[in-house]
Design an enzyme around this catalytic site. Sequence first.
Site, PDB file in Angstrom:
ATOM      1  N   ASN A   9      -2.879   6.897   7.774  1.00  0.00           N
ATOM      2  CA  ASN A   9      -2.454   5.501   7.606  1.00  0.00           C
ATOM      3  C   ASN A   9      -1.648   5.110   8.842  1.00  0.00           C
ATOM      4  O   ASN A   9      -0.511   5.529   8.996  1.00  0.00           O
ATOM      5  CB  ASN A   9      -1.591   5.397   6.333  1.00  0.00           C
ATOM      6  CG  ASN A   9      -0.987   4.020   6.149  1.00  0.00           C
ATOM      7  OD1 ASN A   9      -1.348   3.073   6.844  1.00  0.00           O
ATOM      8  ND2 ASN A   9      -0.058   3.918   5.206  1.00  0.00           N
ATOM      9  N   LYS A  11      -0.527   2.255   9.605  1.00  0.00           N
ATOM     10  CA  LYS A  11       0.429   1.163   9.331  1.00  0.00           C
ATOM     11  C   LYS A  11       0.322   0.111  10.439  1.00  0.00           C
ATOM     12  O   LYS A  11      -0.765  -0.152  10.931  1.00  0.00           O
ATOM     13  CB  LYS A  11       1.838   1.717   9.174  1.00  0.00           C
ATOM     14  CG  LYS A  11       1.876   2.859   8.151  1.00  0.00           C
ATOM     15  CD  LYS A  11       3.242   3.284   7.749  1.00  0.00           C
ATOM     16  CE  LYS A  11       3.125   4.415   6.729  1.00  0.00           C
ATOM     17  NZ  LYS A  11       4.394   4.807   6.149  1.00  0.00           N
ATOM     18  N   HIS A  93       0.202   0.398  -1.434  1.00  0.00           N
ATOM     19  CA  HIS A  93       1.176   1.236  -0.714  1.00  0.00           C
ATOM     20  C   HIS A  93       2.584   0.730  -1.025  1.00  0.00           C
ATOM     21  O   HIS A  93       2.795  -0.475  -1.196  1.00  0.00           O
ATOM     22  CB  HIS A  93       0.899   1.168   0.798  1.00  0.00           C
ATOM     23  CG  HIS A  93       1.701   2.186   1.558  1.00  0.00           C
ATOM     24  ND1 HIS A  93       3.026   1.994   1.856  1.00  0.00           N
ATOM     25  CD2 HIS A  93       1.374   3.406   2.040  1.00  0.00           C
ATOM     26  CE1 HIS A  93       3.476   3.067   2.512  1.00  0.00           C
ATOM     27  NE2 HIS A  93       2.489   3.928   2.628  1.00  0.00           N
ATOM     28  N   GLU A  95       5.041   0.217   0.745  1.00  0.00           N
ATOM     29  CA  GLU A  95       5.552  -0.789   1.690  1.00  0.00           C
ATOM     30  C   GLU A  95       5.023  -2.175   1.329  1.00  0.00           C
ATOM     31  O   GLU A  95       5.698  -3.182   1.560  1.00  0.00           O
ATOM     32  CB  GLU A  95       5.188  -0.378   3.128  1.00  0.00           C
ATOM     33  CG  GLU A  95       6.071   0.772   3.588  1.00  0.00           C
ATOM     34  CD  GLU A  95       5.455   1.696   4.623  1.00  0.00           C
ATOM     35  OE1 GLU A  95       4.443   1.329   5.243  1.00  0.00           O
ATOM     36  OE2 GLU A  95       5.988   2.815   4.784  1.00  0.00           O
ATOM     37  N   GLU A 163       2.827   9.136  -3.525  1.00  0.00           N
ATOM     38  CA  GLU A 163       3.716   9.029  -2.367  1.00  0.00           C
ATOM     39  C   GLU A 163       5.126   8.653  -2.822  1.00  0.00           C
ATOM     40  O   GLU A 163       5.427   7.462  -2.994  1.00  0.00           O
ATOM     41  CB  GLU A 163       3.207   7.942  -1.414  1.00  0.00           C
ATOM     42  CG  GLU A 163       1.844   8.218  -0.835  1.00  0.00           C
ATOM     43  CD  GLU A 163       1.673   7.527   0.507  1.00  0.00           C
ATOM     44  OE1 GLU A 163       1.310   8.211   1.462  1.00  0.00           O
ATOM     45  OE2 GLU A 163       1.933   6.313   0.610  1.00  0.00           O
ATOM     46  N   GLY A 169       8.237   8.643   5.694  1.00  0.00           N
ATOM     47  CA  GLY A 169       8.867   8.412   6.992  1.00  0.00           C
ATOM     48  C   GLY A 169      10.279   8.959   7.115  1.00  0.00           C
ATOM     49  O   GLY A 169      10.989   8.640   8.066  1.00  0.00           O
ATOM     50  N   SER A 209       5.786  12.285   4.618  1.00  0.00           N
ATOM     51  CA  SER A 209       6.282  13.274   5.580  1.00  0.00           C
ATOM     52  C   SER A 209       5.444  14.548   5.639  1.00  0.00           C
ATOM     53  O   SER A 209       5.976  15.643   5.801  1.00  0.00           O
ATOM     54  CB  SER A 209       7.756  13.606   5.302  1.00  0.00           C
ATOM     55  OG  SER A 209       8.564  12.459   5.493  1.00  0.00           O
TER      56      SER A 209
HETATM   57  P1  PGA Z   1       4.633   9.324   6.513  1.00  0.00           P
HETATM   58  O1  PGA Z   1       3.921   8.100   5.741  1.00  0.00           O
HETATM   59  O2  PGA Z   1       3.608  10.436   6.616  1.00  0.00           O
HETATM   60  O3  PGA Z   1       5.022   8.762   7.847  1.00  0.00           O
HETATM   61  O4  PGA Z   1       5.807   9.737   5.686  1.00  0.00           O
HETATM   62  C1  PGA Z   1       3.039   8.313   4.675  1.00  0.00           C
HETATM   63  C2  PGA Z   1       2.538   6.993   4.140  1.00  0.00           C
HETATM   64  O5  PGA Z   1       3.319   6.044   4.055  1.00  0.00           O
HETATM   65  O6  PGA Z   1       1.347   6.861   3.787  1.00  0.00           O
END
Ligand code: PGA
Length: 250
Positions: A9, A11, A93, A95, A163, A169, A209
């Site tokens: 992803n 983003k 997601h 976010e 997630e 992140g 992560s």
């Molecule tokens: P990350 O993000 O691997 O940077 O923690 C995962 C995601 O949001 O899909």
Amino acid sequence: MRRKLAAGNWKMNGSGAGLDVIDALAQAHRDPGVDILICPPATLLSRAADRAARAQVMIGGQDCHAEPSGAHTGDISADMVRDAGATAVILGHSERRENHAETSAEVREKARAAHAAGLMTVICLGESLDQRQAANTLEIIGAQLSLSVPDCTTGENTVIAYEPIWAIGTGLTPTTGQIGEVHDFIRSRLETRFGAGVGRSVRLLYGGSVKPDNAAGIFAVSNVDGALVGGASLKCDDFSSIINVLEAAS
Ligand code: PGA
């Protein structure tokens, strides 16, 4: 047998120049033992799909609208994502749930539209740190799962990504026991709702992560069929290492 899936992803990151990552991944994984999915920003979908057409890499969007067309400035429909050459789309997601106040009911409508357009959906679920500390994780995941996942779900058209919001992140990851508890719970809920055939065929990804050095432990957990990778998917070497670890775990 569920084929494992490594999904990246990007983003709101990446540019035309950054699409070389897809060529490099394709070179490094000519005959991959797992599925590979890259989800770049919408502006890069067509160009990414052109490059991926020659490789064993699928391209996905990061969101779509539930309506097929209309007065929705800034949005793109599932058919548009498909028309750009993508074969999958991430939905719900955290976010988007947080920054755009997306509800699980909206995610379900988007998923219906995506399936009708022939897209595979990667539907994301996850609890906040407060919810985990209040021991509400399974209740939250159960509610998100039943509301976000549409009745038309099959093992081919749906992937679910667990997630935890506090792991995205941050460099923090749940213990393998915590991941296994949630993945086993999602599997059992899917089997109850859709029957053993469909319930056992939907792939479950862990996200939050995931890095080359923690991937092996995560991929050894029951009912973990791969990963949804954010930050580490932007670095070709890191994502490639994660793919290798997933192949070794298959
Ligand atoms: P990350 O993000 O691997 O940077 O923690 C995962 C995601 O949001 O899909």
